[in-house]
Each structure stands twice: as structure tokens, then as C-alpha cells.
Design an enzyme around this catalytic site. Structure first.
Site, PDB file in Angstrom:
ATOM      1  N   PRO A 137       0.527   5.647  -0.425  1.00  0.00           N
ATOM      2  CA  PRO A 137      -0.314   4.527  -0.863  1.00  0.00           C
ATOM      3  C   PRO A 137      -0.616   3.569   0.287  1.00  0.00           C
ATOM      4  O   PRO A 137       0.262   3.240   1.082  1.00  0.00           O
ATOM      5  CB  PRO A 137       0.546   3.860  -1.936  1.00  0.00           C
ATOM      6  CG  PRO A 137       1.446   4.931  -2.425  1.00  0.00           C
ATOM      7  CD  PRO A 137       1.734   5.781  -1.234  1.00  0.00           C
ATOM      8  N   GLU A 138      -1.878   3.142   0.348  1.00  0.00           N
ATOM      9  CA  GLU A 138      -2.310   2.197   1.364  1.00  0.00           C
ATOM     10  C   GLU A 138      -2.578   0.849   0.699  1.00  0.00           C
ATOM     11  O   GLU A 138      -2.286   0.665  -0.484  1.00  0.00           O
ATOM     12  CB  GLU A 138      -3.545   2.740   2.087  1.00  0.00           C
ATOM     13  CG  GLU A 138      -3.311   4.109   2.721  1.00  0.00           C
ATOM     14  CD  GLU A 138      -4.525   4.667   3.443  1.00  0.00           C
ATOM     15  OE1 GLU A 138      -5.375   3.864   3.887  1.00  0.00           O
ATOM     16  OE2 GLU A 138      -4.639   5.904   3.559  1.00  0.00           O
TER      17      GLU A 138
END
Length: 269
Positions: free
Chosen positions: A2-3
Site C-alpha cells: 500500500p502507498e
């Protein structure tokens, strides 16, 4: 992994637990806590109210009424699910927070790569992590000054969490495509108009991705299994050899510091 947009989407989805008191903590697997003792962790959380849930870089931050901060890194498969106390546990539940509204906040992690850390305060968290600037808060002049100091190619530069925080491989490729900048360009070689284009692209891509609740290509799920939709808007990432949507030339994929960089050699210079 996840960014920024995915983690922000999770933080947004967890606003329903703000104001709730943690009545009980159940640690079903100690590994996410690392070296932190289970008894110490439970004692620090139980009886404390969740004052706010926010994001810093790729971390979810739960600020408690005691000033303690619980920092969660989701890694590949971490996610939060709200349930009822009578609901059965699944095999991947690692941690449970029993809330005073008769709901349970479960941390699930199939691969058990996520981490849960405890800090005395937000200042302590910042001092320990030594993170760079938030990409949606940095000013254009500040961005230009940061870039001017580095000979690193711009794509790896965007991934360096000591420079800007939260940008990962997917969004770096998309940001550079929209800005028409080659991932091979040295950071300090960008001209003023290119820095402006990069600044605008960072804001446009990340804000659009947040509006879409992030990108769900493989494992990412938001709160209660909510998926992202930004994968429907990807222009270059994962599209090696497919035609560029601007010039129709085949897109290229190269390796930079062990990461794949997708770009158009015609549109990006």
C-alpha cells in the site's frame, strides 16, 4: 505494498472508531508487535480513547488519549475489519481491539508482514522514523530545492522515503508519465517548467487515487474489504509493450534499483 492513497483511504475508513475507548486488547499472534511485549502493549491501549486516526507516509497512526501513538504498517496484506463480538474469527486475525460501542476492530494479515509499533508521542514517532516531506504538503519551491541537491534518477528519487514520503512504484510511474518526464532523468537536471509539471502531477495523481480509494491490483483492501478503483485509470504501470494512450508507441519497462519502471520513451524525456 500500500502507498499513500491506499493508507489514506484506510485512515478515512477508520474515522468511525474515533472517540471510542479500547476496552480490551486480544493479541492472537505476537509477530506484528516485533520486540514489543504483549502485556506492555495491552496495558498501553486498554482503557484509552482513540483521539484520532491519521496517516504519515505509509503508516496508519492511532493517537490515544494517553498521548501514545500506535503506528501500523500494512505491508502486503494487512487490513482492518470491523465486526461484532459474537462474530467468528478468521485464520488471519492477528489483533483485536474491543471497543466500548460493542464493536471489534480486527487487524487481519494473511502473510503476517505488517507491523504494529507503539510510541510515547507523535514527536517520538517522527524522531524515530526520520521521514521526508509529505508530497501533498510540500511547496513547489521546496520540491525544486530538494531536487536540485540530487543526482539520483528521478524515479528512484520519488521512491526515497527520506525525500518525499508515501509515494511508491505505481504512483511514481504514473506521476512521471503525466509530467512527461523520463524516469532516467537526474533529479537535479529538471528545468523549472518540468518541476512545475512534476509538482502538478504529484497532486493530481495522488488526489485522484485517494478519491478512488487507492489501487487494488492484488491484495489491497480498505476497511471492511472495500476495494480501490484507481487501477482503472493507470496509463503506464503494468502495461509493458502495450500502446501508449497518447502516441501509440509500445510502453517500456526497465529495472531501476530492483524496481520496475514503466514509461513511454516518446512522450517522456
Amino acid at each position: 505494498m500500500p502507498e499513500l492513497p491506499e493508507v489514506q483511504s484506510v485512515a478515512n475508513g477508520l474515522q468511525t472508531v474515533v472517540g471510542q475507548t479500547i476496552c480490551q486488547v486480544n493479541v492472537l499472534r505476537q509477530r506484528p508487535l516485533g520486540k514489543l511485549g504483549v502485556d506492555e502493549f495491552c496495558h498501553a491501549l486498554e482503557g484509552k480513547r482513540i483521539v484520532c486516526v491519521s496517516r504519515r507516509a505509509k503508516y496508519l497512526l492511532f493517537k490515544l488519549s494517553s498521548q501514545n501513538v500506535m503506528a501500523v504498517h500494512l505491508r502486503m496484506t494487512g487490513k482492518f475489519v470491523l465486526s461484532n463480538p459474537q462474530d467468528s474469527l478468521d485464520a488471519w486475525t492477528r489483533l483485536q481491539l474491543m471497543l466500548d460501542n460493542q464493536r471489534v476492530l480486527n487487524f487481519h494479515d494473511k502473510r503476517c508482514l505488517g507491523t504494529v509499533e507503539l510510541f510515547d508521542s507523535m514527536n517520538h514517532f517522527e524522531q524515530q522514523k526520520r521521514l521526508g516531506m509529505e508530497p501533498l504538503q510540500v511547496q513547489e519551491k521546496e520540491l525544486q530545492q530538494l531536487l536540485a541537491k540530487s543526482t539520483t534518477p528521478i524515479k528512484p528519487w520519488l521512491l526515497d522515503q527520506t525525500k518525499l514520503t508515501g509515494v511508491g512504484n505505481i504512483y511514481a510511474s504514473e506521476i512521471l508519465f503525466q509530467a512527461k518526464i523520463s524516469p532516467l532523468r537526474q533529479a537535479k537536471s529538471l528545468q523549472k517548467d518540468q518541476v512545475h509539471a512534476l509538482f502538478q502531477s504529484i497532486h493530481h495523481i495522488l488526489n485522484h487515487a485517494i478519491e478512488c480509494n487507492g489501487t487494488s491490483i492484488a491484495d489491497f483492501r480498505g476497511v471492511d474489504e472495500k476495494t480501490g478503483a484507481f487501477q482503472n485509470f493507470l496509463k503506464v504501470y503494468g502495461r509493458k509493450d502495450q500502446p501508449c494512450q497518447v502516441c501509440q508507441m509500445p510502453l517500456i519497462c526497465i529495472r531501476q534499483q530492483q524496481r520496475s519502471s514503466f514509461y513511454c520513451s516518446t512522450c517522456q524525456s
